[in-house]
Design a protein around this motif. Structure first.
Motif, PDB file in Angstrom:
ATOM      1  N   LEU A 213      56.749  20.403  65.150  1.00 20.39           N
ATOM      2  CA  LEU A 213      56.115  19.502  66.111  1.00 20.39           C
ATOM      3  C   LEU A 213      57.080  18.407  66.552  1.00 20.39           C
ATOM      4  O   LEU A 213      57.161  18.073  67.738  1.00 20.39           O
ATOM      5  CB  LEU A 213      54.855  18.884  65.511  1.00 20.39           C
ATOM      6  CG  LEU A 213      54.137  17.859  66.400  1.00 20.39           C
ATOM      7  CD1 LEU A 213      53.696  18.497  67.710  1.00 20.39           C
ATOM      8  CD2 LEU A 213      52.949  17.263  65.673  1.00 20.39           C
ATOM      9  N   ARG A 214      57.827  17.842  65.585  1.00 20.80           N
ATOM     10  CA  ARG A 214      58.757  16.770  65.919  1.00 20.80           C
ATOM     11  C   ARG A 214      59.776  17.228  66.957  1.00 20.80           C
ATOM     12  O   ARG A 214      60.042  16.532  67.941  1.00 20.80           O
ATOM     13  CB  ARG A 214      59.478  16.280  64.661  1.00 20.80           C
ATOM     14  CG  ARG A 214      60.246  14.974  64.885  1.00 20.80           C
ATOM     15  CD  ARG A 214      60.961  14.507  63.637  1.00 20.80           C
ATOM     16  NE  ARG A 214      62.192  15.244  63.419  1.00 20.80           N
ATOM     17  CZ  ARG A 214      62.391  16.106  62.440  1.00 20.80           C
ATOM     18  NH1 ARG A 214      61.425  16.353  61.565  1.00 20.80           N
ATOM     19  NH2 ARG A 214      63.545  16.723  62.300  1.00 20.80           N
ATOM     20  N   LEU A 215      60.339  18.419  66.768  1.00 17.96           N
ATOM     21  CA  LEU A 215      61.321  18.919  67.726  1.00 17.96           C
ATOM     22  C   LEU A 215      60.669  19.236  69.068  1.00 17.96           C
ATOM     23  O   LEU A 215      61.271  19.009  70.123  1.00 17.96           O
ATOM     24  CB  LEU A 215      62.005  20.166  67.177  1.00 17.96           C
ATOM     25  CG  LEU A 215      63.086  19.964  66.123  1.00 17.96           C
ATOM     26  CD1 LEU A 215      63.986  21.180  66.065  1.00 17.96           C
ATOM     27  CD2 LEU A 215      63.908  18.732  66.359  1.00 17.96           C
ATOM     28  N   GLY A 216      59.439  19.752  69.023  1.00 15.22           N
ATOM     29  CA  GLY A 216      58.740  20.045  70.265  1.00 15.22           C
ATOM     30  C   GLY A 216      58.500  18.788  71.083  1.00 15.22           C
ATOM     31  O   GLY A 216      58.645  18.786  72.315  1.00 15.22           O
ATOM     32  N   ALA A 238      45.296   4.693  57.334  1.00 17.01           N
ATOM     33  CA  ALA A 238      45.623   6.123  57.287  1.00 17.01           C
ATOM     34  C   ALA A 238      47.117   6.283  57.478  1.00 17.01           C
ATOM     35  O   ALA A 238      47.814   5.361  57.927  1.00 17.01           O
ATOM     36  CB  ALA A 238      44.868   6.906  58.359  1.00 17.01           C
ATOM     37  N   ARG A 239      47.606   7.444  57.121  1.00 13.21           N
ATOM     38  CA  ARG A 239      49.007   7.790  57.393  1.00 13.21           C
ATOM     39  C   ARG A 239      49.042   9.194  57.967  1.00 13.21           C
ATOM     40  O   ARG A 239      48.510  10.131  57.382  1.00 13.21           O
ATOM     41  CB  ARG A 239      49.857   7.738  56.119  1.00 13.21           C
ATOM     42  CG  ARG A 239      51.323   8.100  56.353  1.00 13.21           C
ATOM     43  CD  ARG A 239      52.135   7.933  55.080  1.00 13.21           C
ATOM     44  NE  ARG A 239      51.742   8.884  54.053  1.00 13.21           N
ATOM     45  CZ  ARG A 239      52.246  10.126  53.939  1.00 13.21           C
ATOM     46  NH1 ARG A 239      53.130  10.557  54.818  1.00 13.21           N
ATOM     47  NH2 ARG A 239      51.845  10.922  52.980  1.00 13.21           N
ATOM     48  N   VAL A 240      49.643   9.306  59.147  1.00 12.97           N
ATOM     49  CA  VAL A 240      49.814  10.630  59.748  1.00 12.97           C
ATOM     50  C   VAL A 240      51.266  11.050  59.560  1.00 12.97           C
ATOM     51  O   VAL A 240      52.167  10.224  59.478  1.00 12.97           O
ATOM     52  CB  VAL A 240      49.436  10.647  61.240  1.00 12.97           C
ATOM     53  CG1 VAL A 240      47.948  10.423  61.414  1.00 12.97           C
ATOM     54  CG2 VAL A 240      50.231   9.611  62.017  1.00 12.97           C
ATOM     55  N   ASP A 241      51.485  12.348  59.481  1.00 20.28           N
ATOM     56  CA  ASP A 241      52.802  12.840  59.125  1.00 20.28           C
ATOM     57  C   ASP A 241      53.847  12.578  60.210  1.00 20.28           C
ATOM     58  O   ASP A 241      55.020  12.437  59.916  1.00 20.28           O
ATOM     59  CB  ASP A 241      52.746  14.339  58.825  1.00 20.28           C
ATOM     60  CG  ASP A 241      51.910  14.609  57.573  1.00 20.28           C
ATOM     61  OD1 ASP A 241      51.806  13.704  56.734  1.00 20.28           O
ATOM     62  OD2 ASP A 241      51.355  15.711  57.457  1.00 20.28           O
ATOM     63  N   SER A 242      53.421  12.537  61.473  1.00 22.80           N
ATOM     64  CA  SER A 242      54.338  12.165  62.546  1.00 22.80           C
ATOM     65  C   SER A 242      53.538  11.658  63.723  1.00 22.80           C
ATOM     66  O   SER A 242      52.424  12.107  63.970  1.00 22.80           O
ATOM     67  CB  SER A 242      55.226  13.343  62.962  1.00 22.80           C
ATOM     68  OG  SER A 242      54.439  14.447  63.362  1.00 22.80           O
TER      69      SER A 242
END
Length: 287
Positions: A213-216, A238-242
């Motif tokens: 997802l990060r690269l996309g 909350a914490r989301v991964d990216s």
């Protein structure tokens, strides 16, 4: 442990188990098996032929990655101490995830000469300068940084970044070691992909999905913050991964979305579970 050798003689059984449930025709011959007895073992399902002169205790693992590891082990047995596993074959033996690589081909790097060839599901490669050879689970493998550089040059940025993120996150490699490996192949065709892999690798990504997802998002020039904290009234809720500008996130458990256009921008990637929550707007990417 997958497979069984219950009907085989004890010597061949012990030899196969010690090698990771694989053996060669030479191993079988030393244990008293000829071509006819090997054919019987294959016909009975006790072993599977996985290449010329190479067998695995059957049936093969269901996961493609595990099957590839079995094929890699058998190829190493066939070629002895003249080669080491490399590219994605080495990364799997290092315990790192692999995405987007051709698992039908086992990659080996020659240790004593500079000949290359490709046949019967095995690709032989030249040993890059500065390569370290390690023993991992009784297998000779190139160091993880060399394997990552090889993967980038052979399969491109996305597969390499996925594995590099995991290597950095789990401590299999450091950023300095990876940079040194990239520097050693400067000027070689394909080295640009390795440099891009180095610039995009991030130890904060915790899964293949996050890395993809990060690269996309970066392809669409959307800046990404891994492990983004969501706050309300100054407190972390909350914490989301990216996260990208607070609008898109990957989470293995809970995340949110209000940006259907973001999903549509990358139609070739699997996605589901798009929903909205009041705390933040983000995209949950499942796949």
């Amino acid at each position: 442990m997958w497979g069984t050798l219950a009907a085989m003689d004890g010597l061949l059984r012990a030899r196969a188990v010690a090698a990771g449930n694989v053996f060669t025709t030479a191993d079988a011959a030393e244990c008293g098996h000829d071509a006819r007895s090997l054919r019987r073992l294959v016909a009975s399902g006790e072993c599977v032929r996985i290449g010329r002169g190479r067998y695995a205790v059957g049936p093969l693992p269901l996961r493609p990655e595990d099957e590839h590891v079995a094929r890699t082990r058998a190829a190493l047995l066939t070629h002895g101490n003249r080669v080491a596993a490399s590219h994605h074959s080495a990364l799997l033996l290092h315990g790192l995830p692999v995405f987007g690589a051709d698992l039908s081909v086992v990659h080996l790097t020659r240790l004593a000469d500079r000949h290359t060839r490709r046949s019967s599901g095995i690709a032989m490669n030249v040993r890059p300068a500065g390569t370290q050879v390690l023993w991992v689970d009784s297998c000779a493998v190139v160091d993880a940084c060399t394997a990552l550089v090889q993967l980038a040059m052979a399969h491109g940025i996305l597969p390499a970044v996925v594995s590099a993120d995991a290597a950095l996150h789990h401590g299999t490699a450091t950023g300095e070691q990876l940079a040194a490996a990239v520097d050693r192949i400067r000027g070689i065709p394909g080295s640009r992909a390795a440099r891009h892999m180095l610039s995009h690798a991030d130890s904060r990504s915790e899964s293949v999905g996050e890395s993809r997802l990060r690269l996309g998002l970066l392809v669409h020039r959307l800046p990404v913050v891994p492990q983004h904290e969501i706050r309300e009234a100054g407190e972390v809720v909350a914490r989301v991964d990216s996260s990208s500008r607070g609008h898109a996130s990957w989470s293995s458990s809970t995340a949110w979305s209000s940006t259907a256009a973001m999903v549509a921008a990358m139609p070739s990637w699997p996605r589901s579970c798009v929903r909205t929550a009041s705390a933040a707007s983000a995209m949950r990417w499942c796949g």
